[in-house]
Design a protein around this motif. Structure first.
Motif, PDB file in Angstrom:
ATOM      1  N   GLN A 144       0.848  -1.204   0.000  1.00 53.50           N
ATOM      2  CA  GLN A 144       0.000   0.000   0.000  1.00 53.50           C
ATOM      3  C   GLN A 144       0.878   1.246   0.000  1.00 53.50           C
ATOM      4  OE1 GLN A 144      -1.786   0.779   4.074  1.00 53.50           O
ATOM      5  NE2 GLN A 144      -0.846  -1.229   4.456  1.00 53.50           N
ATOM      6  N   ASP A 145       0.260   2.380  -0.266  1.00 51.81           N
ATOM      7  CA  ASP A 145       0.919   3.678  -0.124  1.00 51.81           C
ATOM      8  C   ASP A 145       0.536   4.267   1.228  1.00 51.81           C
ATOM      9  OD1 ASP A 145       2.230   3.719  -2.557  1.00 51.81           O
ATOM     10  OD2 ASP A 145       0.555   4.660  -3.608  1.00 51.81           O
ATOM     11  N   VAL A 146       1.532   4.665   1.980  1.00 56.81           N
ATOM     12  CA  VAL A 146       1.302   5.299   3.281  1.00 56.81           C
ATOM     13  C   VAL A 146       1.430   6.810   3.102  1.00 56.81           C
ATOM     14  CG1 VAL A 146       2.161   5.555   5.629  1.00 56.81           C
ATOM     15  CG2 VAL A 146       2.148   3.296   4.542  1.00 56.81           C
ATOM     16  N   THR A 147       0.397   7.526   3.511  1.00 59.69           N
ATOM     17  CA  THR A 147       0.400   8.986   3.379  1.00 59.69           C
ATOM     18  C   THR A 147       1.049   9.618   4.601  1.00 59.69           C
ATOM     19  OG1 THR A 147      -1.622   8.942   2.044  1.00 59.69           O
ATOM     20  CG2 THR A 147      -1.035  11.032   3.075  1.00 59.69           C
ATOM     21  N   ILE A 148       1.997  10.510   4.346  1.00 55.07           N
ATOM     22  CA  ILE A 148       2.722  11.217   5.397  1.00 55.07           C
ATOM     23  C   ILE A 148       2.530  12.716   5.181  1.00 55.07           C
ATOM     24  CG2 ILE A 148       4.971  11.567   6.492  1.00 55.07           C
ATOM     25  CD1 ILE A 148       5.878   8.910   5.266  1.00 55.07           C
ATOM     26  N   VAL A 176      11.111  -8.205   6.751  1.00 57.64           N
ATOM     27  CA  VAL A 176      11.815  -7.312   5.831  1.00 57.64           C
ATOM     28  C   VAL A 176      10.748  -6.444   5.182  1.00 57.64           C
ATOM     29  CG1 VAL A 176      13.194  -7.099   3.745  1.00 57.64           C
ATOM     30  CG2 VAL A 176      13.747  -8.880   5.418  1.00 57.64           C
ATOM     31  N   VAL A 177      10.856  -5.150   5.383  1.00 52.83           N
ATOM     32  CA  VAL A 177       9.882  -4.207   4.830  1.00 52.83           C
ATOM     33  C   VAL A 177      10.553  -3.415   3.716  1.00 52.83           C
ATOM     34  CG1 VAL A 177       8.323  -2.289   5.320  1.00 52.83           C
ATOM     35  CG2 VAL A 177       8.736  -4.032   7.066  1.00 52.83           C
ATOM     36  N   ASN A 178       9.885  -3.357   2.579  1.00 50.03           N
ATOM     37  CA  ASN A 178      10.386  -2.636   1.403  1.00 50.03           C
ATOM     38  C   ASN A 178       9.660  -1.299   1.278  1.00 50.03           C
ATOM     39  OD1 ASN A 178      11.904  -5.028   0.635  1.00 50.03           O
ATOM     40  ND2 ASN A 178       9.955  -5.868  -0.064  1.00 50.03           N
ATOM     41  N   PHE A 179      10.439  -0.246   1.082  1.00 45.24           N
ATOM     42  CA  PHE A 179       9.871   1.091   0.941  1.00 45.24           C
ATOM     43  C   PHE A 179      10.073   1.588  -0.498  1.00 45.24           C
ATOM     44  CE2 PHE A 179      11.017   0.490   5.327  1.00 45.24           C
ATOM     45  CZ  PHE A 179       9.978   1.058   6.039  1.00 45.24           C
ATOM     46  N   ASN A 180       9.002   2.088  -1.086  1.00 47.24           N
ATOM     47  CA  ASN A 180       9.073   2.695  -2.411  1.00 47.24           C
ATOM     48  C   ASN A 180       9.172   4.201  -2.228  1.00 47.24           C
ATOM     49  OD1 ASN A 180       8.579   3.846  -4.932  1.00 47.24           O
ATOM     50  ND2 ASN A 180       7.203   2.207  -5.565  1.00 47.24           N
ATOM     51  N   GLU A 181      10.350   4.749  -2.516  1.00 46.58           N
ATOM     52  CA  GLU A 181      10.617   6.159  -2.240  1.00 46.58           C
ATOM     53  C   GLU A 181      10.611   7.021  -3.505  1.00 46.58           C
ATOM     54  OE1 GLU A 181      14.360   6.082  -0.181  1.00 46.58           O
ATOM     55  OE2 GLU A 181      13.476   5.280   1.673  1.00 46.58           O
ATOM     56  N   ALA A 187      14.685   5.526  -4.448  1.00 46.96           N
ATOM     57  CA  ALA A 187      14.619   4.247  -5.156  1.00 46.96           C
ATOM     58  C   ALA A 187      13.241   3.599  -5.007  1.00 46.96           C
ATOM     59  CB  ALA A 187      15.690   3.300  -4.612  1.00 46.96           C
ATOM     60  N   ALA A 188      12.960   2.691  -5.931  1.00 43.43           N
ATOM     61  CA  ALA A 188      11.679   1.986  -5.892  1.00 43.43           C
ATOM     62  C   ALA A 188      11.643   0.904  -4.824  1.00 43.43           C
ATOM     63  CB  ALA A 188      11.380   1.361  -7.262  1.00 43.43           C
ATOM     64  N   LYS A 189      12.825   0.509  -4.334  1.00 43.33           N
ATOM     65  CA  LYS A 189      12.865  -0.535  -3.301  1.00 43.33           C
ATOM     66  C   LYS A 189      14.034  -0.290  -2.362  1.00 43.33           C
ATOM     67  CE  LYS A 189      12.882  -5.573  -2.673  1.00 43.33           C
ATOM     68  NZ  LYS A 189      12.972  -6.892  -3.367  1.00 43.33           N
ATOM     69  N   VAL A 190      13.706   0.131  -1.166  1.00 38.12           N
ATOM     70  CA  VAL A 190      14.693   0.291  -0.101  1.00 38.12           C
ATOM     71  C   VAL A 190      14.242  -0.602   1.045  1.00 38.12           C
ATOM     72  CG1 VAL A 190      15.781   1.874   1.526  1.00 38.12           C
ATOM     73  CG2 VAL A 190      15.180   2.663  -0.779  1.00 38.12           C
ATOM     74  N   SER A 191      15.053  -1.586   1.397  1.00 38.70           N
ATOM     75  CA  SER A 191      14.631  -2.606   2.362  1.00 38.70           C
ATOM     76  C   SER A 191      15.247  -2.383   3.731  1.00 38.70           C
ATOM     77  CB  SER A 191      15.008  -4.004   1.853  1.00 38.70           C
ATOM     78  OG  SER A 191      14.371  -4.280   0.622  1.00 38.70           O
TER      79      SER A 191
END
Length: 204
Positions: A144-148, A176-181, A187-191
């Protein structure tokens, strides 16, 4: 004479039936669909008003686990009790420090204040036992996208996804959590690696 002419057709029909029967006999059985568990949710979530599990992130730069990441108030959505979410029902117009995101993105937010960042995610973790009655299994992070919210009020999104394992006897999850930044030029995947526990852990 007519019977002789029909023989090829009869033979072709029999061969077709045999072929269908053979194909059906080797069709693999479909695996049983994974079922998310409400029972596991009850192990990792408590109904205490201010309950929050112990959450730790492995800092690959310092090569050690962080201190407890506070403000992880766990909640269970009424419309799907197979999930644990992280929201702040105790303070109006506030949020949580989901996976330490307020700290990780403090530069973009302009502050490390969880009330100003306003991160709330109703569905985050879902649990899938290895077998019926098993004490271990998989835990999945809902993609999902988390709104900040930034300090000036302008929002931005960070995508999350990931998976790991859990053990209801130790009451510990490894994730392991992947962040799409990409929304902030990253980057599209920062773990990042996390441990979530019902009880405090000594990791370093």
């Amino acid at each position: 004479m007519k019977l002789f002419r029909l023989l090829p057709l009869l033979m072709a029909g029999l061969l077709g039936l045999h072929s269908c029967s053979k194909d059906n006999s080797i069709e693999p059985e479909k695996p049983a669909e994974e079922q998310a568990s409400k029972d596991v949710v009850s192990v990792f979530h408590k109904t205490d008003q201010y309950y929050q599990p112990y959450v730790y992130r492995y800092d690959s730069t310092a090569r050690k686990w962080t201190n407890r990441i506070a403000s992880h108030f766990s909640t269970v959505p009424a419309n799907d009790p197979t999930y644990i979410g992280f929201t702040n029902p105790n303070v109006v117009d506030s949020g949580v420090n989901l996976f330490g995101m307020v700290t990780l993105y403090a530069t973009q937010i302009g502050t490390n204040n969880i009330k100003e960042a306003k991160i709330n995610a109703e569905k985050v973790l879902q649990f899938f036992p290895d077998a019926v009655g098993a004490t271990k299994g998989k835990v999945k992070v809902l993609t999902q996208d988390v709104t900040i919210s930034r300090k000036d009020g302008a929002p931005f999104n960070i995508g999350i996804s990931g998976e790991g394992t859990y053990d209801t006897q130790t009451k510990v999850m490894d994730l392991v959590v992947n962040f799409n930044e990409t929304a902030i030029g990253g980057a599209a995947k920062v773990s990042h690696t996390y441990k979530i526990s019902v009880d405090a852990l000594s990791l370093n």
